[in-house]
Design an enzyme around this catalytic site. Sequence first.
Site, PDB file in Angstrom:
ATOM      1  CG  ASN A 121      -1.595   1.343   1.439  1.00  0.00           C
ATOM      2  OD1 ASN A 121      -2.397   1.738   0.590  1.00  0.00           O
ATOM      3  ND2 ASN A 121      -1.258   2.059   2.504  1.00  0.00           N
ATOM      4  CG  ASP A 180      -1.617   5.757  -0.202  1.00  0.00           C
ATOM      5  OD1 ASP A 180      -1.510   4.777   0.557  1.00  0.00           O
ATOM      6  OD2 ASP A 180      -2.570   5.924  -0.981  1.00  0.00           O
ATOM      7  CG  ASP A 210       0.299  -4.371   5.856  1.00  0.00           C
ATOM      8  OD1 ASP A 210       0.046  -4.712   7.024  1.00  0.00           O
ATOM      9  OD2 ASP A 210       0.586  -3.200   5.525  1.00  0.00           O
ATOM     10  CD  GLU A 247      -4.061  -5.343   8.369  1.00  0.00           C
ATOM     11  OE1 GLU A 247      -3.957  -5.079   9.577  1.00  0.00           O
ATOM     12  OE2 GLU A 247      -3.450  -4.699   7.496  1.00  0.00           O
ATOM     13  CG  ASN A 310      -3.455  -9.077  14.211  1.00  0.00           C
ATOM     14  OD1 ASN A 310      -3.440  -8.376  15.225  1.00  0.00           O
ATOM     15  ND2 ASN A 310      -3.691  -8.591  13.018  1.00  0.00           N
TER      16      ASN A 310
HETATM   17  C1  5J7 Z   1      -4.750   0.391   9.617  1.00  0.00           C
HETATM   18  C2  5J7 Z   1      -6.120   0.243   9.749  1.00  0.00           C
HETATM   19  O1  5J7 Z   1      -6.936   0.409   8.694  1.00  0.00           O
HETATM   20  C3  5J7 Z   1      -6.680  -0.083  10.975  1.00  0.00           C
HETATM   21  O2  5J7 Z   1      -8.029  -0.219  11.098  1.00  0.00           O
HETATM   22  C4  5J7 Z   1      -5.837  -0.288  12.084  1.00  0.00           C
HETATM   23  O3  5J7 Z   1      -6.392  -0.659  13.248  1.00  0.00           O
HETATM   24  C5  5J7 Z   1      -4.450  -0.131  11.925  1.00  0.00           C
HETATM   25  C6  5J7 Z   1      -3.911   0.217  10.719  1.00  0.00           C
HETATM   26  C7  5J7 Z   1      -2.482   0.400  10.553  1.00  0.00           C
HETATM   27  O4  5J7 Z   1      -1.893  -0.376   9.564  1.00  0.00           O
HETATM   28  C8  5J7 Z   1      -0.586  -0.249   9.263  1.00  0.00           C
HETATM   29  C9  5J7 Z   1      -0.071  -1.034   8.264  1.00  0.00           C
HETATM   30  C10 5J7 Z   1       1.277  -0.919   7.945  1.00  0.00           C
HETATM   31  O5  5J7 Z   1       1.799  -1.659   6.989  1.00  0.00           O
HETATM   32  C11 5J7 Z   1       2.084  -0.023   8.618  1.00  0.00           C
HETATM   33  C12 5J7 Z   1       1.564   0.751   9.626  1.00  0.00           C
HETATM   34  O6  5J7 Z   1       2.356   1.595  10.314  1.00  0.00           O
HETATM   35  C13 5J7 Z   1       0.219   0.664   9.948  1.00  0.00           C
HETATM   36  C14 5J7 Z   1      -0.348   1.472  11.006  1.00  0.00           C
HETATM   37  O7  5J7 Z   1       0.350   2.306  11.648  1.00  0.00           O
HETATM   38  C15 5J7 Z   1      -1.730   1.285  11.277  1.00  0.00           C
HETATM   39  O8  5J7 Z   1      -2.339   2.041  12.267  1.00  0.00           O
HETATM   40  C16 5J7 Z   1      -1.847   2.208  13.579  1.00  0.00           C
HETATM   41  O9  5J7 Z   1      -2.716   1.623  14.533  1.00  0.00           O
HETATM   42  C17 5J7 Z   1      -4.036   2.183  14.566  1.00  0.00           C
HETATM   43  C18 5J7 Z   1      -4.882   1.461  15.639  1.00  0.00           C
HETATM   44  C19 5J7 Z   1      -4.008   3.660  14.861  1.00  0.00           C
HETATM   45  O10 5J7 Z   1      -5.313   4.178  14.750  1.00  0.00           O
HETATM   46  C20 5J7 Z   1      -3.121   4.304  13.801  1.00  0.00           C
HETATM   47  O11 5J7 Z   1      -2.999   5.673  14.102  1.00  0.00           O
HETATM   48  C21 5J7 Z   1      -1.743   3.664  13.771  1.00  0.00           C
HETATM   49  O12 5J7 Z   1      -1.069   4.003  14.967  1.00  0.00           O
HETATM   50  C22 5J7 Z   1       0.251   4.501  14.805  1.00  0.00           C
HETATM   51  O13 5J7 Z   1       1.148   3.424  15.000  1.00  0.00           O
HETATM   52  C23 5J7 Z   1       0.540   5.580  15.818  1.00  0.00           C
HETATM   53  O14 5J7 Z   1      -0.358   6.646  15.606  1.00  0.00           O
HETATM   54  C24 5J7 Z   1       1.982   6.031  15.620  1.00  0.00           C
HETATM   55  O15 5J7 Z   1       2.297   6.964  16.632  1.00  0.00           O
HETATM   56  C25 5J7 Z   1       2.934   4.838  15.751  1.00  0.00           C
HETATM   57  O16 5J7 Z   1       4.254   5.235  15.450  1.00  0.00           O
HETATM   58  C26 5J7 Z   1       2.503   3.769  14.764  1.00  0.00           C
HETATM   59  C27 5J7 Z   1       3.294   2.483  14.950  1.00  0.00           C
HETATM   60  O17 5J7 Z   1       3.019   1.573  13.870  1.00  0.00           O
HETATM   61  C28 5J7 Z   1       2.054   0.636  14.067  1.00  0.00           C
HETATM   62  O18 5J7 Z   1       1.420   0.583  15.074  1.00  0.00           O
HETATM   63  C29 5J7 Z   1       1.824  -0.341  12.993  1.00  0.00           C
HETATM   64  C30 5J7 Z   1       0.647  -1.015  12.971  1.00  0.00           C
HETATM   65  C31 5J7 Z   1       0.337  -2.029  11.999  1.00  0.00           C
HETATM   66  C32 5J7 Z   1      -0.971  -2.464  11.970  1.00  0.00           C
HETATM   67  C33 5J7 Z   1      -1.343  -3.454  11.108  1.00  0.00           C
HETATM   68  O19 5J7 Z   1      -2.613  -3.899  11.063  1.00  0.00           O
HETATM   69  C34 5J7 Z   1      -0.405  -4.013  10.258  1.00  0.00           C
HETATM   70  O20 5J7 Z   1      -0.815  -4.993   9.425  1.00  0.00           O
HETATM   71  C35 5J7 Z   1       0.881  -3.587  10.278  1.00  0.00           C
HETATM   72  C36 5J7 Z   1       1.242  -2.595  11.158  1.00  0.00           C
HETATM   73 CA    CA Z   2      -3.578   3.626  -0.260  1.00  0.00          CA
END
Ligand code: 5J7
Ligand code: CA
Length: 500
Positions: A121, A180, A210, A247, A310
């Site tokens: 993505n 993006d 993802d 996902e 997960n």
């Molecule tokens: C996307 C969604 O649509 C969703 O519903 C959800 O719950 C999470 C995400 C999400 O997906 C990601 C995919 C990636 O490949 C890389 C990513 O960094 C993300 C990601 O950040 C992400 O959202 C995080 O978690 C959500 C619950 C919050 O609402 C988001 O703001 C975001 O949180 C951020 O996490 C913090 O705001 C930021 O400060 C912090 O640095 C960051 C750390 O990275 C992650 O937490 C990665 C999460 C992740 C989630 C996945 O589902 C995934 O497959 C891979 C990574």
């Molecule tokens: Ca996109």
Amino acid sequence: MLLTKISFCVLLILFGSSQQAYAQFNPNYASGRTTMVHLFEWKWDDIAAECENFLGPKGYGGIQVSPVNENVVVGNRPWWERYQPISYLLTTRSGNEQQFANMVRRCNNAGVRIYVDVVFNHMAADHSNVRGTAGSTANPGSKSYPAVPFSSTDFHATCAINNYNDANQVRNCELVGLKDLDQSKSWVQDRILDFLNKLINLGVAGFRVDAAKHMWPSDLKNIYNRLNNLNTEHGFAGGSRPFIYQEVIDLGGEAISKYEYTDLGVVTEFRHSAAIGRSFRGHDQLRWLTNWGPEWGFLSSTSAFVFVDNHDNQRGHGAGGGDILTYKNGKQYKMANAFMLAHPFGIPRVMSSFAFDNSDQGPPTTDGNNIASPRINADNSCSGGWVCEHRWRQIANMAGFRNIASGTNLQNWWDNGSSQIAFCRGNKAFIAFNNDNYDLNTSLQTCLPAGTYCDIISGEKSGSSCTGKSVVVGSDGRAHISIRQNEDDGVLAIHVESKL
Ligand code: 5J7
Ligand code: CA
């Protein structure tokens, strides 16, 4: 004779084309296997050994591995740096391309398939001092990733996702600053396909996509349609399509629905994770699980990719919040996994974690940077910071239970009107649960032939004896079942191969 030949041909064509249409939904497990495990942040050499020493012999079907392509190096090495790609070179903290290829070969030889977590993505967000795990440089500020190469024209215009009720924003804007990609561009599609087809050539069986919610289903369809068939040199039948599980976090209340993705492949069912957690935490009586499946708002069984937790929601990050059960909830966690694996609904994945006490924490290392190997103890457990839920007897033996029960229906549901339940899987297997705060101690129908069986939860068959509880089934299929409230596990399971 001619007629027979013609109808044979028609059958062949029908069968052949239905294979084609359904294969993206088929995990392509080796025969008799049914369960995937996520070896989160494991190294490729360690996974290869795990396939040979444990997963193959125990009957696991496959492994989801952490992202295999180059990611940005973040100072304190959080787990989420692997979700920030710098290029599609196959070098990460888990190992290099040669180690990856070697692992896939050894695991396929052990009957265990490999599924890669693919992140396309987006590319890495801006960080100070951007460097990738393969040594590549990039400039996310100007959307430049020369090791692919991608440049600014390959990306959507900069905007932030802050409104999940706006589907255009969720798909065309940046998720927490991650640049993006525009998957409608042919250059972008071609680079993604080079990457995925390279993995198929190396022998993988499919992909976890993802952040699929953040991509347009029409673009995903174009990409999936151009994937090669699986590599027959790795034991896959000719014409096998890669397994696709996407996902899509949809707990309701957002613009984007999981049903937009079910024509393309299987879809993660986050409601299953939330509901199984709520039930086994005792917030719902187990008797309500009698209609477990689409009546709970879940996808159909063949579309639903299911899990107790997960890598994301186990840290309280993602969907499901406080209801999610993890390795930290020993007894209820084992019960929830046993229920998921005993129940015919969905395509299940077992989580295998490293221990953490802070939600950003990365895997155990030897020196702050290099990932440490799990230490395997004489009793089959892991140490050195690795939890290895997949090695817990109660979980590993349930992967075997699911294989034995495969193809049978759930029947003879029993409950006590509260949180003691039991059911059979055809005449192959029986399971009972006690989540009440009083003993289960009663006669139940097991649907099994008369004999003495070994409970595979409290112990297992060892030669002609049982290291756990024995269950005596009479000629009427009934047996006395006891699960006391203070037992370690709260589950009892027997099947035709645990007969003494
Ligand atoms: C996307 C969604 O649509 C969703 O519903 C959800 O719950 C999470 C995400 C999400 O997906 C990601 C995919 C990636 O490949 C890389 C990513 O960094 C993300 C990601 O950040 C992400 O959202 C995080 O978690 C959500 C619950 C919050 O609402 C988001 O703001 C975001 O949180 C951020 O996490 C913090 O705001 C930021 O400060 C912090 O640095 C960051 C750390 O990275 C992650 O937490 C990665 C999460 C992740 C989630 C996945 O589902 C995934 O497959 C891979 C990574
Ligand atoms: Ca996109």
